[in-house]
Design an enzyme around this catalytic site. Structure first.
Site, mmCIF file in Angstrom:
data_model
loop_
_atom_site.group_PDB
_atom_site.id
_atom_site.type_symbol
_atom_site.label_atom_id
_atom_site.label_comp_id
_atom_site.label_asym_id
_atom_site.label_seq_id
_atom_site.Cartn_x
_atom_site.Cartn_y
_atom_site.Cartn_z
ATOM 1 N N GLU A 160 102.133 1.095 74.181
ATOM 2 C CA GLU A 160 101.599 0.033 73.329
ATOM 3 C C GLU A 160 100.082 -0.053 73.460
ATOM 4 O O GLU A 160 99.364 -0.196 72.467
ATOM 5 C CB GLU A 160 102.239 -1.313 73.689
ATOM 6 C CG GLU A 160 103.706 -1.420 73.347
ATOM 7 C CD GLU A 160 104.656 -0.870 74.420
ATOM 8 O OE1 GLU A 160 104.253 -0.001 75.230
ATOM 9 O OE2 GLU A 160 105.817 -1.314 74.425
ATOM 10 N N LYS A 191 106.820 9.704 72.325
ATOM 11 C CA LYS A 191 106.846 10.194 73.707
ATOM 12 C C LYS A 191 108.198 10.886 73.913
ATOM 13 O O LYS A 191 109.127 10.332 74.520
ATOM 14 C CB LYS A 191 106.663 9.024 74.683
ATOM 15 C CG LYS A 191 106.483 9.433 76.124
ATOM 16 C CD LYS A 191 106.180 8.209 76.995
ATOM 17 C CE LYS A 191 105.993 8.585 78.443
ATOM 18 N NZ LYS A 191 105.683 7.407 79.277
ATOM 19 N N GLU A 221 103.942 10.915 85.911
ATOM 20 C CA GLU A 221 103.408 10.890 84.547
ATOM 21 C C GLU A 221 101.880 10.858 84.567
ATOM 22 O O GLU A 221 101.231 11.474 83.716
ATOM 23 C CB GLU A 221 103.924 9.665 83.783
ATOM 24 C CG GLU A 221 105.407 9.707 83.488
ATOM 25 C CD GLU A 221 105.843 8.479 82.723
ATOM 26 O OE1 GLU A 221 106.169 8.623 81.536
ATOM 27 O OE2 GLU A 221 105.838 7.376 83.319
ATOM 28 N N TYR A 270 89.244 13.584 57.650
ATOM 29 C CA TYR A 270 90.457 13.736 58.467
ATOM 30 C C TYR A 270 90.112 14.288 59.845
ATOM 31 O O TYR A 270 90.656 13.854 60.854
ATOM 32 C CB TYR A 270 91.472 14.683 57.810
ATOM 33 C CG TYR A 270 91.749 14.466 56.358
ATOM 34 C CD1 TYR A 270 91.667 13.203 55.765
ATOM 35 C CD2 TYR A 270 92.115 15.531 55.548
ATOM 36 C CE1 TYR A 270 91.941 13.022 54.426
ATOM 37 C CE2 TYR A 270 92.394 15.355 54.207
ATOM 38 C CZ TYR A 270 92.304 14.104 53.645
ATOM 39 O OH TYR A 270 92.575 13.925 52.322
#
Length: 123
Positions: free
Chosen positions: A74, A100, A22, A54
């Protein structure tokens, strides 16, 4: 009065995760943002200076998300929330959802992620 600006489906390739592949290869993440802000002035003036851009929010969130390779979603979501609150004084609270969809889980699933809500601390 609190109003909401939302931005959904921001796709970012990043290298977050606990597993080695990853952090080496990375993967696709999707971020949704909800910003609490008083939009009463901009709803009357029609001036960008009276609201939250934005485009600038997306740039800030993307930079915070990609700046460091985090092990946990987190922490990555927390970095985004912290950056948005630091950069945009008009924002009183931010809700960050990080999806994810290709997490290395031994199961068939549609999505996995976290949702964090952070509020501006009183001075």
């Amino acid at each position: 009065m609190t109003d909401t600006i939302f931005i959904t489906g921001v796709v970012i390739h990043a290298r977050h995760g606990v597993m080695e592949h990853e952090t080496e290869v990375g993967q696709r993440f999707v971020i949704d943002l909800e910003l609490a802000a008083d939009l009463s002035e901009s709803s009357h003036t029609d001036r960008l200076a009276d609201t939250v851009s934005y485009s600038n929010v997306v740039a800030t969130a993307t930079a915070a998300f990609k700046h460091t390779n985090y092990k946990l979603l987190e922490r990555a979501a927390g970095a985004v929330a912290e950056a948005v609150l630091a950069a945009f004084p008009r924002v009183s609270a931010v809700k960050v959802t990080v999806h994810k969809p290709h997490a290395p889980i031994a199961a068939i699933f549609e999505d996995v992620g976290v949702v964090l809500t952070r509020k501006r601390q009183a001075p």
